[in-house]
Scaffold this active site. Structure first.
Site, PDB file in Angstrom:
ATOM      1  N   LYS A  71      31.812   4.256  65.117  1.00 18.39           N
ATOM      2  CA  LYS A  71      31.337   5.386  64.306  1.00 18.39           C
ATOM      3  C   LYS A  71      30.135   5.044  63.425  1.00 18.39           C
ATOM      4  O   LYS A  71      29.353   5.924  63.080  1.00 18.39           O
ATOM      5  CB  LYS A  71      32.472   5.926  63.424  1.00 18.39           C
ATOM      6  CG  LYS A  71      33.482   6.788  64.167  1.00 18.39           C
ATOM      7  CD  LYS A  71      34.481   7.373  63.184  1.00 18.39           C
ATOM      8  CE  LYS A  71      35.375   8.396  63.856  1.00 18.39           C
ATOM      9  NZ  LYS A  71      36.188   9.139  62.871  1.00 18.39           N
ATOM     10  N   ASP A 107      34.626  15.499  61.100  1.00 21.46           N
ATOM     11  CA  ASP A 107      35.914  15.192  60.448  1.00 21.46           C
ATOM     12  C   ASP A 107      36.060  15.981  59.148  1.00 21.46           C
ATOM     13  O   ASP A 107      37.140  16.486  58.825  1.00 21.46           O
ATOM     14  CB  ASP A 107      36.023  13.693  60.134  1.00 21.46           C
ATOM     15  CG  ASP A 107      36.229  12.860  61.392  1.00 21.46           C
ATOM     16  OD1 ASP A 107      36.860  13.362  62.343  1.00 21.46           O
ATOM     17  OD2 ASP A 107      35.756  11.711  61.420  1.00 21.46           O
TER      18      ASP A 107
END
Ligand code: ATR
Length: 288
Positions: A71, A107
């Site tokens: 990420k 997210d």
């Protein structure tokens, strides 16, 4: 007639590529909306990341999801980043815009939509407490502050990390590290408590269904009236959520956040609103 060659591709870049429910969730959504696309998990070791990202520029690729451990490493390989990706400091979604790769983070938006759309919680002006100050906590902090909570108190086992995280987001809203002495009273008076620590999670080699049976907070320190959210979804009900329910508090686990972050990514790749129910059902089934 359309052949497999016309089928658009979305990939999950992971290492290892094991347990994700994302392929089932997205393929169910593509099928429901009649979109000729296929989502596939790829096992991408670190030394293959740059070449794999480069291959996403193909016209056959809509984009990708990015997960552990890529990420952060993926960020310098992209052409542009959204405000959310920049602020959270991580990319979980790549969108292929005619060969230009745009990095985003869904997210945070997924977390907010799960609370607001699924649980009916309103965030503006509320007092929130967050447990944990790791990677997941950054997305939750960004989500809560941009949604307009009045204040966010952050409690973490390692206090320095809570201080660091508060410093990162102080320009967006009121966020402070929470000290041991104030933990009990602050949580008792909170409108919303969110657990982002790994305490209570099931471990791959232990029992995924039951979790480790631990709670990040003692029973007597739960909110008196607030909503309790745990971003863990394995197990579906952590000790924290069981304790909260036993006290009559409304709760939500991490499954809705998982589904809504997927729905937000889906919309960025396809331009279409995701079929939430279909994705929820597929994710739930995928968890077993
Ligand atoms: P993630 O990306 O899932 O957030 P992480 O960045 O490793 O994972 O963060 C894990 C979080 O869980 C941290 O807040 C960690 O606290 P520390 O910063 O003190 O390590 C918290 N955590 C993990 N195990 C814990 C435990 N046994 N008790 C309390 N907090 C714990």
């Amino acid at each position: 007639m359309k052949g497999a060659a016309d089928t658009k591709k979305v990939y999950l870049l992971a290492h290892p590529a094991g347990h994700s429910v994302s392929p089932a969730m997205h393929n169910a959504a593509f099928e429901r909306l009649g979109i000729d696309a296929h989502y596939q998990a790829l096992d991408v070791p670190a030394d293959r990341l740059a070449a794999t990202v480069e291959s996403l520029r193909s016209a056959a690729v809509l984009g990708a999801n990015v997960t552990v451990p890529h990420k952060l490493a993926v960020m310098p390989l992209l052409d542009s980043l959204s405000d959310a990706a920049r602020s959270v400091g991580a990319v979980n979604t790549i969108v292929n815009r005619d060969g230009e790769l745009h990095g985003d983070n869904t997210d945070a938006a997924g977390f907010t939509r799960a609370l607001v759309d699924d649980a009916g919680v309103s965030l503006r002006g509320k007092k929130a407490v967050m447990l944990g100050a790791g990677g997941a906590a950054r997305a939750v902090a960004y989500a809560l502050l941009t949604a307009g909570v009045a204040r966010l108190d952050v409690y973490n086992r390692t206090r320095e990390r809570a201080e660091q995280l508060a410093g990162m987001f102080a320009h967006i809203g009121t966020i402070d590290p929470l000290l041991d002495d104030n933990l009990h009273d602050t949580v008792r008076g909170a409108d919303l408590l969110v657990n982002t620590t790994t305490v209570g999670m099931g471990h791959v080699r232990n029992d995924l269904q039951e979790g480790d049976g631990a709670s990040p907070l003692p029973l007597h320190s739960l909110p008196q009236r607030g909503f309790v959210c745990d971003i863990i979804y394995r197990p579906r009900k952590t000790k924290l959520l069981k304790d909260a329910e036993a006290q009559g508090l409304a709760t939500q686990n991490g499954l809705a956040m998982l589904v809504y972050q997927g729905a937000e990514s889906f919309r960025r790749w396809t331009g279409r609103d995701a079929p939430i129910e279909v994705m929820m059902e597929a994710a739930d089934r995928g968890l077993g």
